[in-house]
Motif scaffolding. Sequence first.
Motif, PDB file in Angstrom:
ATOM      1  N   PRO A   1      25.006  -6.082  40.251  1.00  8.87           N
ATOM      2  CA  PRO A   1      24.741  -7.207  39.359  1.00  8.87           C
ATOM      3  C   PRO A   1      25.240  -6.909  37.951  1.00  8.87           C
ATOM      4  O   PRO A   1      24.987  -5.836  37.418  1.00  8.87           O
ATOM      5  CB  PRO A   1      23.219  -7.312  39.369  1.00  8.87           C
ATOM      6  N   THR A   2      25.950  -7.829  37.377  1.00  7.23           N
ATOM      7  CA  THR A   2      26.383  -7.611  35.998  1.00  7.23           C
ATOM      8  C   THR A   2      25.945  -8.729  35.062  1.00  7.23           C
ATOM      9  O   THR A   2      25.953  -8.538  33.846  1.00  7.23           O
ATOM     10  CB  THR A   2      27.922  -7.457  35.900  1.00  7.23           C
ATOM     11  N   VAL A   3      25.577  -9.893  35.615  1.00  8.70           N
ATOM     12  CA  VAL A   3      25.191 -11.019  34.758  1.00  8.70           C
ATOM     13  C   VAL A   3      23.977 -11.726  35.348  1.00  8.70           C
ATOM     14  O   VAL A   3      23.911 -11.947  36.566  1.00  8.70           O
ATOM     15  CB  VAL A   3      26.358 -12.023  34.621  1.00  8.70           C
ATOM     16  N   ALA A   4      23.037 -12.064  34.482  1.00  7.32           N
ATOM     17  CA  ALA A   4      21.851 -12.801  34.930  1.00  7.32           C
ATOM     18  C   ALA A   4      21.611 -14.010  34.037  1.00  7.32           C
ATOM     19  O   ALA A   4      21.924 -13.994  32.850  1.00  7.32           O
ATOM     20  CB  ALA A   4      20.620 -11.897  34.904  1.00  7.32           C
ATOM     21  N   ASN A   5      21.027 -15.029  34.663  1.00 13.10           N
ATOM     22  CA  ASN A   5      20.546 -16.186  33.907  1.00 13.10           C
ATOM     23  C   ASN A   5      19.048 -16.015  33.691  1.00 13.10           C
ATOM     24  O   ASN A   5      18.284 -15.877  34.650  1.00 13.10           O
ATOM     25  CB  ASN A   5      20.833 -17.477  34.691  1.00 13.10           C
ATOM     26  N   TRP A   6      18.653 -16.026  32.409  1.00 20.44           N
ATOM     27  CA  TRP A   6      17.243 -15.777  32.057  1.00 20.44           C
ATOM     28  C   TRP A   6      16.590 -17.009  31.426  1.00 20.44           C
ATOM     29  O   TRP A   6      15.550 -16.885  30.767  1.00 20.44           O
ATOM     30  CB  TRP A   6      17.159 -14.581  31.084  1.00 20.44           C
ATOM     31  N   ASP A   7      17.164 -18.176  31.603  1.00 12.28           N
ATOM     32  CA  ASP A   7      16.615 -19.356  30.927  1.00 12.28           C
ATOM     33  C   ASP A   7      15.189 -19.689  31.370  1.00 12.28           C
ATOM     34  O   ASP A   7      14.421 -20.281  30.616  1.00 12.28           O
ATOM     35  CB  ASP A   7      17.516 -20.583  31.176  1.00 12.28           C
ATOM     36  N   ARG A   8      14.851 -19.308  32.605  1.00  9.45           N
ATOM     37  CA  ARG A   8      13.496 -19.630  33.073  1.00  9.45           C
ATOM     38  C   ARG A   8      12.489 -18.536  32.729  1.00  9.45           C
ATOM     39  O   ARG A   8      11.320 -18.627  33.110  1.00  9.45           O
ATOM     40  CB  ARG A   8      13.502 -19.840  34.594  1.00  9.45           C
ATOM     41  N   LEU A   9      12.926 -17.479  32.051  1.00 15.32           N
ATOM     42  CA  LEU A   9      11.975 -16.426  31.650  1.00 15.32           C
ATOM     43  C   LEU A   9      11.325 -16.862  30.340  1.00 15.32           C
ATOM     44  O   LEU A   9      11.562 -16.308  29.270  1.00 15.32           O
ATOM     45  CB  LEU A   9      12.683 -15.077  31.502  1.00 15.32           C
ATOM     46  N   ASP A  10      10.498 -17.869  30.456  1.00 15.00           N
ATOM     47  CA  ASP A  10       9.910 -18.532  29.302  1.00 15.00           C
ATOM     48  C   ASP A  10       8.400 -18.542  29.498  1.00 15.00           C
ATOM     49  O   ASP A  10       7.880 -19.209  30.401  1.00 15.00           O
ATOM     50  CB  ASP A  10      10.476 -19.964  29.232  1.00 15.00           C
ATOM     51  N   GLY A  11       7.698 -17.786  28.661  1.00 12.90           N
ATOM     52  CA  GLY A  11       6.254 -17.636  28.817  1.00 12.90           C
ATOM     53  C   GLY A  11       5.477 -18.925  28.655  1.00 12.90           C
ATOM     54  O   GLY A  11       4.304 -18.989  29.036  1.00 12.90           O
ATOM     55  N   SER A  12       6.108 -19.963  28.108  1.00 13.21           N
ATOM     56  CA  SER A  12       5.385 -21.238  27.958  1.00 13.21           C
ATOM     57  C   SER A  12       5.386 -22.033  29.258  1.00 13.21           C
ATOM     58  O   SER A  12       4.672 -23.022  29.391  1.00 13.21           O
ATOM     59  CB  SER A  12       6.001 -22.066  26.826  1.00 13.21           C
ATOM     60  N   LEU A  13       6.202 -21.601  30.218  1.00 17.68           N
ATOM     61  CA  LEU A  13       6.235 -22.297  31.513  1.00 17.68           C
ATOM     62  C   LEU A  13       5.077 -21.809  32.383  1.00 17.68           C
ATOM     63  O   LEU A  13       4.601 -20.687  32.235  1.00 17.68           O
ATOM     64  CB  LEU A  13       7.566 -22.024  32.228  1.00 17.68           C
ATOM     65  N   PRO A  14       4.628 -22.645  33.326  1.00 18.15           N
ATOM     66  CA  PRO A  14       3.528 -22.213  34.196  1.00 18.15           C
ATOM     67  C   PRO A  14       3.940 -21.060  35.118  1.00 18.15           C
ATOM     68  O   PRO A  14       5.114 -20.919  35.463  1.00 18.15           O
ATOM     69  CB  PRO A  14       3.200 -23.459  35.024  1.00 18.15           C
ATOM     70  N   GLU A  15       2.937 -20.263  35.499  1.00 15.59           N
ATOM     71  CA  GLU A  15       3.181 -19.193  36.463  1.00 15.59           C
ATOM     72  C   GLU A  15       3.755 -19.804  37.752  1.00 15.59           C
ATOM     73  O   GLU A  15       3.450 -20.940  38.091  1.00 15.59           O
ATOM     74  CB  GLU A  15       1.876 -18.452  36.764  1.00 15.59           C
ATOM     75  N   TYR A  16       4.566 -19.064  38.424  1.00 16.63           N
ATOM     76  CA  TYR A  16       5.286 -19.461  39.650  1.00 16.63           C
ATOM     77  C   TYR A  16       6.438 -20.424  39.384  1.00 16.63           C
ATOM     78  O   TYR A  16       7.008 -20.973  40.324  1.00 16.63           O
ATOM     79  CB  TYR A  16       4.334 -20.068  40.707  1.00 16.63           C
TER      80      TYR A  16
ATOM     81  N   ARG B   1       0.327 -12.057  33.500  1.00 14.94           N
ATOM     82  CA  ARG B   1       0.202 -12.791  34.760  1.00 14.94           C
ATOM     83  C   ARG B   1      -1.192 -12.661  35.363  1.00 14.94           C
ATOM     84  O   ARG B   1      -1.828 -11.619  35.289  1.00 14.94           O
ATOM     85  CB  ARG B   1       1.222 -12.270  35.785  1.00 14.94           C
ATOM     86  N   ARG B   2      -1.611 -13.731  36.025  1.00 15.95           N
ATOM     87  CA  ARG B   2      -2.908 -13.742  36.701  1.00 15.95           C
ATOM     88  C   ARG B   2      -2.730 -13.651  38.218  1.00 15.95           C
ATOM     89  O   ARG B   2      -3.599 -13.121  38.914  1.00 15.95           O
ATOM     90  CB  ARG B   2      -3.657 -15.014  36.326  1.00 15.95           C
TER      91      ARG B   2
END
Lengths: 550, 176
Positions: free
Chosen positions: A313-328, A97-98
């Motif tokens: 917390p027992t369940v998370a959605n991680w679909d947006r944890l994608d390094g190809s997506l822009p920061e923020y 991250r920058r």
Amino acid sequence: MSSVESTDVLVVGSGFGGAIVAYHLAAGGARVVMLERGPWLETGEFEHDFKLGSSYTRIFDFVVGDGMSVLGGNCVGGGSVVYFAAMPRAPRFVFERRGSIARRMWPAAISRDTLDPWYDRVAESIPITQQGWQDVSYSGGLWAAACNHAGRTANPVPAAVDTAKCVNCNWMMAGCRFDAKQSLLLNYLPAALAHGAEIRPLHEVQNIERTGDGGYRVHYQLVDDEDYRVTTGSGTIDAKIVVLAAGAAATPVILQRSEATLGPMPYAVGRYFSGNGERLNTAVLNEERVREVLGLEHGDGLAYAANQIGKGPTVANWDRLDGSLPEYSRYSLEQLYFPPGLGTILALTAGSDPTWFGLDKKEMLRRWRSWLIIFQMIEDDNEGVFGPPPERGNADRLSQQMLGIGRLSYKPTANTQAAWAMADAEVKDILERDGLATVTPWTNDLVGAYTVHPLASCRIGDDPHTSALDDRHELRGHPGIFVTDGSAVPGALTVNPAMTISALAERAVPGIVRAARERGVEVVYGAPAPDGSTSGRRGAARLAEALLSR
Amino acid sequence: MTLEAFADTIIPGVKRSPEDRAVAGVSPDGGAVAAGAIELLEWDATGVTDGLDGYAGGLNRHALTLAAERGLALDESVPPFVALSFDERTALVGSLTAPGHPEKSLWVSLALFCNMAYDSAAHTHTAEAIAAGHPGLTAMGVTAPDADGLWRFPSYSYGRPLADLHPDTTPTGSPA
């Protein structure tokens, strides 16, 4: 007899950053004293009770700032005693991250690859369960089913919970009565004590000064064990090494207050604070639609109605944890439980004003059992800044416990606000689909934004202008002072940060050992995990050697 | 009476008697007042107790200002804030707690404790409050604990896979 008490290493705070360092240094032969501003509670003292003065308010702090309020631990064991024990590792892109400084904000020496051996050391020391679907609470299952219905994935979250002991009472913020949560009271801290470290509760460190021999004198006040507004005495301890781990909402305040005696602080002390991009949404579920659309049912004729049941917390959605997506635009969406007390006032109705109080709010509370809280962790912009410190501690305490007014100012930038809006829209898309629920974000208008994961207020980095610490966690310009808590983390992690704070603390130990040895302390590096396991030590040996010899 | 009216504006309740002026009576069951808001505010552990007279005085001054602005004739037999209708009380509390109001933090604190009286009965032991039929905890459906005062939920999980895992999940169960 000397009137001045002294030790080799003084550790301020007994949460992850303090306990891990204290254990290793004590095991390596150093004399270690830990000062903790909060009380020391045993397992049997953790109560299921919302009454003011119960363990819930004794061990937990809520500090209101200007635009940001911080919730944190206030007891021996720190955040580990009150947290929800989610222990994911940070995704790879986080380390690249920058953020607000237009260049990589993590030190060049740290990446997911170079931190993984340290994560492994933590995982060997704090038992972490990879929860299966049979461990997932109703609320986590509901979130998973809703994600699935909306074409998303969902993951059970790794957690420091012994699921065999857990009774799903959801009282984790009051301390775990059943020793199911693997807090530091069960691993690093008893191991540190066994090696001779001392823990002194109700000692609130105020400031630090230099001694003539290159060491430091730490000033503390004694805090009344029931009314934290009251102090009952004061004292000092001299140390060759000081490790600050008072939490990201307190460590920079101690350093700011010490500027008069220590000299100028690096610019980044008390700046670049991140709330880990946190924000909560409340969904009120339509029980019939949960049954019809998701096919969920758990006996008693109920489809859900289980907000009260579970283990955070027992369940998370991680679909947006994608390094190809822009920061923020990268974030996780995690099912969470937030207890009453502070957990309902900020929830908003979907109707017209007023949305946080009044008749409609009362009707919303009537459906509390059908609430599902979703926790967003976006990438914020490190926009928090601490003003001049209060008279003592990190807040003017309002109530006898828990509630105080701090000096943190946080004005979310357009980047942060856009990321929250994007995450809000996605939660709404997932949970309002086919009439499952009505979703609203918690308001930021009453006490500002809020975080349970304060970070980055005294951070590591390679650039002296934007980081207070070098990559060995030593405070720039003040050799022998180290910072190892969440304030050292450079920025938001998009996941729960305890695992990363802990891994960084493990990684910091060799450098602190080296500094201690240079100051004449007879200490060695190389303790096994608190239970004696050694595979993590082997895995990190090469990295540790490099840090010891720099 | 003024503080009761404030608490009743945060979480409204049913009138305790036909003569009850503080509680506006816009809701069919107990609200913050019946939940113990005044008892909580008067407990010095909250840190607001010493200022309660000031709070009441402030509310009444703001009520007089509102009445003047709107040309309202207030019943002088009760404090000005109590004399306001429920909608007027709501509008006033809304403006006092809006971003930018110079006294916002004071009124938010007061509202916070009124809410806590209802949603968590912070002035009394939770198990005792539930046993006594505390209006907030009862309305919210907070269940009673086991006989030893501790909560346990033997049934807690749907117990079956409900979504696909993220394809990049690592062997430790973390994101990649």
